[in-house]
Design a protein around this motif. Structure first.
Motif, PDB file in Angstrom:
ATOM      1  N   GLU A 241       0.786  -1.226   0.000  1.00  0.00           N
ATOM      2  CA  GLU A 241       0.000   0.000   0.000  1.00  0.00           C
ATOM      3  C   GLU A 241       0.825   1.288   0.000  1.00  0.00           C
ATOM      4  O   GLU A 241       0.274   2.360  -0.253  1.00  0.00           O
ATOM      5  N   HIS A 242       2.122   1.199   0.287  1.00  0.00           N
ATOM      6  CA  HIS A 242       2.903   2.433   0.468  1.00  0.00           C
ATOM      7  C   HIS A 242       4.196   2.419  -0.347  1.00  0.00           C
ATOM      8  O   HIS A 242       5.254   2.789   0.132  1.00  0.00           O
ATOM      9  N   ARG A 243       4.078   2.011  -1.605  1.00  0.00           N
ATOM     10  CA  ARG A 243       5.256   1.947  -2.470  1.00  0.00           C
ATOM     11  C   ARG A 243       5.827   3.333  -2.736  1.00  0.00           C
ATOM     12  O   ARG A 243       7.048   3.502  -2.835  1.00  0.00           O
ATOM     13  N   ALA A 244       4.956   4.323  -2.858  1.00  0.00           N
ATOM     14  CA  ALA A 244       5.441   5.689  -3.088  1.00  0.00           C
ATOM     15  C   ALA A 244       6.268   6.170  -1.901  1.00  0.00           C
ATOM     16  O   ALA A 244       7.298   6.820  -2.060  1.00  0.00           O
ATOM     17  N   GLY A 245       5.794   5.833  -0.697  1.00  0.00           N
ATOM     18  CA  GLY A 245       6.546   6.196   0.500  1.00  0.00           C
ATOM     19  C   GLY A 245       7.889   5.493   0.557  1.00  0.00           C
ATOM     20  O   GLY A 245       8.903   6.083   0.949  1.00  0.00           O
ATOM     21  N   LYS A 362       7.516  10.863   7.671  1.00  0.00           N
ATOM     22  CA  LYS A 362       6.210  11.352   7.248  1.00  0.00           C
ATOM     23  C   LYS A 362       5.648  10.599   6.046  1.00  0.00           C
ATOM     24  O   LYS A 362       4.498  10.802   5.663  1.00  0.00           O
ATOM     25  N   ALA A 363       6.472   9.731   5.448  1.00  0.00           N
ATOM     26  CA  ALA A 363       6.023   8.998   4.262  1.00  0.00           C
ATOM     27  C   ALA A 363       5.133   7.811   4.603  1.00  0.00           C
ATOM     28  O   ALA A 363       4.553   7.200   3.705  1.00  0.00           O
ATOM     29  N   PHE A 364       5.002   7.477   5.913  1.00  0.00           N
ATOM     30  CA  PHE A 364       4.252   6.286   6.305  1.00  0.00           C
ATOM     31  C   PHE A 364       3.277   6.606   7.438  1.00  0.00           C
ATOM     32  O   PHE A 364       3.585   7.415   8.311  1.00  0.00           O
ATOM     33  N   PRO A 365       2.111   5.946   7.452  1.00  0.00           N
ATOM     34  CA  PRO A 365       1.169   6.117   8.560  1.00  0.00           C
ATOM     35  C   PRO A 365       1.687   5.432   9.812  1.00  0.00           C
ATOM     36  O   PRO A 365       2.564   4.566   9.746  1.00  0.00           O
ATOM     37  N   ALA A 366       1.136   5.819  10.952  1.00  0.00           N
ATOM     38  CA  ALA A 366       1.661   5.357  12.236  1.00  0.00           C
ATOM     39  C   ALA A 366       1.634   3.841  12.385  1.00  0.00           C
ATOM     40  O   ALA A 366       2.544   3.261  12.974  1.00  0.00           O
ATOM     41  N   ALA A 428       4.393  21.957   4.187  1.00  0.00           N
ATOM     42  CA  ALA A 428       3.549  22.905   4.916  1.00  0.00           C
ATOM     43  C   ALA A 428       2.943  22.310   6.179  1.00  0.00           C
ATOM     44  O   ALA A 428       2.072  22.929   6.802  1.00  0.00           O
ATOM     45  N   GLY A 429       3.380  21.089   6.532  1.00  0.00           N
ATOM     46  CA  GLY A 429       2.881  20.482   7.762  1.00  0.00           C
ATOM     47  C   GLY A 429       1.538  19.838   7.593  1.00  0.00           C
ATOM     48  O   GLY A 429       0.824  19.599   8.566  1.00  0.00           O
ATOM     49  N   ARG A 430       1.138  19.527   6.339  1.00  0.00           N
ATOM     50  CA  ARG A 430      -0.176  18.943   6.135  1.00  0.00           C
ATOM     51  C   ARG A 430      -0.146  17.423   6.144  1.00  0.00           C
ATOM     52  O   ARG A 430      -1.137  16.777   5.878  1.00  0.00           O
ATOM     53  N   VAL A 431       1.042  16.853   6.407  1.00  0.00           N
ATOM     54  CA  VAL A 431       1.125  15.404   6.562  1.00  0.00           C
ATOM     55  C   VAL A 431       1.008  15.076   8.042  1.00  0.00           C
ATOM     56  O   VAL A 431       1.791  15.509   8.855  1.00  0.00           O
ATOM     57  N   ARG A 432       0.007  14.279   8.367  1.00  0.00           N
ATOM     58  CA  ARG A 432      -0.244  13.942   9.760  1.00  0.00           C
ATOM     59  C   ARG A 432       0.729  12.864  10.220  1.00  0.00           C
ATOM     60  O   ARG A 432       1.068  11.956   9.484  1.00  0.00           O
ATOM     61  N   LEU A 433       1.175  13.008  11.433  1.00  0.00           N
ATOM     62  CA  LEU A 433       2.045  11.991  12.026  1.00  0.00           C
ATOM     63  C   LEU A 433       1.261  10.964  12.789  1.00  0.00           C
ATOM     64  O   LEU A 433       1.806  10.068  13.409  1.00  0.00           O
ATOM     65  N   ASN A 434      -0.067  11.079  12.800  1.00  0.00           N
ATOM     66  CA  ASN A 434      -0.890  10.133  13.558  1.00  0.00           C
ATOM     67  C   ASN A 434      -1.966   9.555  12.660  1.00  0.00           C
ATOM     68  O   ASN A 434      -2.369  10.185  11.710  1.00  0.00           O
TER      69      ASN A 434
END
Length: 434
Positions: A241-245, A362-366, A428-434
């Motif tokens: 699901e996260h190849r781009a990351g 930031k490239a991956f969800p928690a 711009a900080g629009r990537v959530r870390l959670n």
């Protein structure tokens, strides 16, 4: 809910303690990992047959050193798997234990004269354990601190940790220098070579004790409470699901390896080469000062990214790295009068390595962050970090400025990535870390 509060609050005393203990542990782990190379000649003499040709002994010694790099992806993936399922803190503690005990053991190992062929085999086993530990330490530390600190301070936190890793390399160089100066060759071969390993192992155990006061990250605790932990193998989900990351994290890691390997690890040797001809003392002294500049650059780069965004700062530092290294390396082939100031400037822009983990995190969800970061970082580091010295060593025979071409190429890649991050709004900080 936690994400909103984490964005709003300031760094507090607990954040400072988390950063300090994480950076200290990272510095000591990297010290433990690199101290081997500073005593490679002595170790080769003591752990292999005395009648073995010197070149073969050195090749086998560096082969054991390289084995630590090759095992990194496996160790990192395994520890990240359990870090995503069982908790960040457990793996954060385990990684430093896995580094400290083998390092201490290496300082106590009997030599070939006592154990015969079993001695180098035990040395190899300890080195493999070290490699597995380092594969989990850096990604684990980056994930641990970014899930603790306010999200608007992630750049500063990762920059601080990266500065700690650079200090670990510098500490290894300084300790090796002191030991070589304070003890005779006979003392060094008899017992003094053991001291840096014993010191590293004991300091690592002290750091392990201090780390027990750290708390599990709020992000993982909340996921566990809400039962949001990955229900399948985290790495499987990352690849699916996260190849781009994965691609983004591997590309920025490529830039990291180029900056560290070429400008920091290889440069003392290149400065002493036929094209420049600097003496060993001057080369190593300048290298130590440059590492200090890297430490400053890491923190500054991370802090600027928090203020202006990852993308713009990444572009500026990529451009600065390409230009400063080109001027430095070309100038050294004509005159070494400006060695220190130009090397310091280059070292400062190597501080781009302080921002790279923030981008990769930031490239991956928690739920799969540890696994995604560890897999991407360690595989890319094993490939590019392992091949860069070999490729450049061969290329420089035909092209004096091969290192310049390589760094400029990666600088252009960095500028492209910075533009991509800016356009996508990641900066711009629009990537959530959670």
């Amino acid at each position: 809910m936690y994400d909103t509060l984490a964005c709003a609050r300031r760094l507090d005393r607990r954040d400072a303690k988390t950063l300090a203990l994480s950076a200290l542990g990272g510095a000591l782990e990297f010290y433990d990992f690199v101290i081997f190379v500073f005593f490679a000649a002595t170790i080769g003499m003591l752990f292999f047959p005395p009648d073995m040709p010197e070149w073969l002994r050195l090749v086998q010694t560096f082969g054991i050193f390289a084995a630590g790099y090759l095992i990194r992806p496996l160790g990192g993936v395994v520890m990240a798997h359990f870090g995503d399922l069982l908790g960040r803190k457990r793996m954060f503690m385990f990684s430093i234990l896995l580094m400290s005990l083998p390092t201490l053991a290496m300082g106590l190992l009997p030599t070939y004269a006592t154990l015969g062929v079993l001695a180098p085999l035990l040395l190899l086993a300890m080195r493999l354990l070290q490699g597995a530990a380092i594969g989990g330490e850096a990604p684990g530390a980056w994930v641990f601190v970014t899930e603790h600190v306010p999200t608007r301070h992630v750049g500063f936190a990762c920059g601080t940790l990266s500065a700690g890793l650079a200090l670990g390399i510098l500490l290894g160089s300084l300790v090796a220098t002191v030991v070589h100066r304070q003890f005779s060759q006979e003392q060094l071969e008899s017992w003094a070579w053991r001291l840096p390993f014993i010191l590293g192992g004991l300091l690592g155990l002290v750091t392990l004790y201090l780390r027990r006061y750290l708390h599990e990250t709020p992000v993982f605790s909340e996921m566990r409470t809400r039962q949001q932990l990955s229900r399948e193998m985290p790495l499987k989900r990352v690849v699916r699901e996260h190849r781009a990351g994965v691609l983004l994290a591997m590309l920025v890691t490529w830039i990291l390896t180029a900056a560290i390997v070429v400008t920091t690890l290889m440069m003392p040797t290149l400065l002493q080469g036929p094209g420049i001809g600097l003496d060993r003392t001057a080369a190593l002294s300048a290298n130590s000062l440059a590492i200090l500049a890297v430490v400053v650059g890491c923190v500054v780069c991370g802090r600027l990214a928090d203020r202006f965004g990852d993308g713009p700062v990444f572009m500026v530092f990529s451009f600065g790295l390409g230009v400063s290294f080109t001027v430095f390396y070309v100038t050294m082939h004509h005159t070494t009068d400006y060695l220190v100031p130009l090397y310091l400037l280059t070292g400062f822009f190597v501080g781009i390595t302080g921002l790279i983990p923030a981008i990769a995190v930031k490239a991956f969800p928690a739920e799969v962050r540890f696994s995604g970061l560890s897999f991407s970082y360690n595989v890319a580091y094993a490939i590019f970090g392992g091949l860069t010295p070999l490729v450049l060593s061969l290329a420089i025979v035909h092209f004096d400025y091969a290192p310049v071409y390589y760094i400029v190429l990666l600088s252009l890649l960095g500028m492209a990535i910075g533009a991509y991050l800016t356009r996508r709004g990641l900066a711009a900080g629009r990537v959530r870390l959670n």
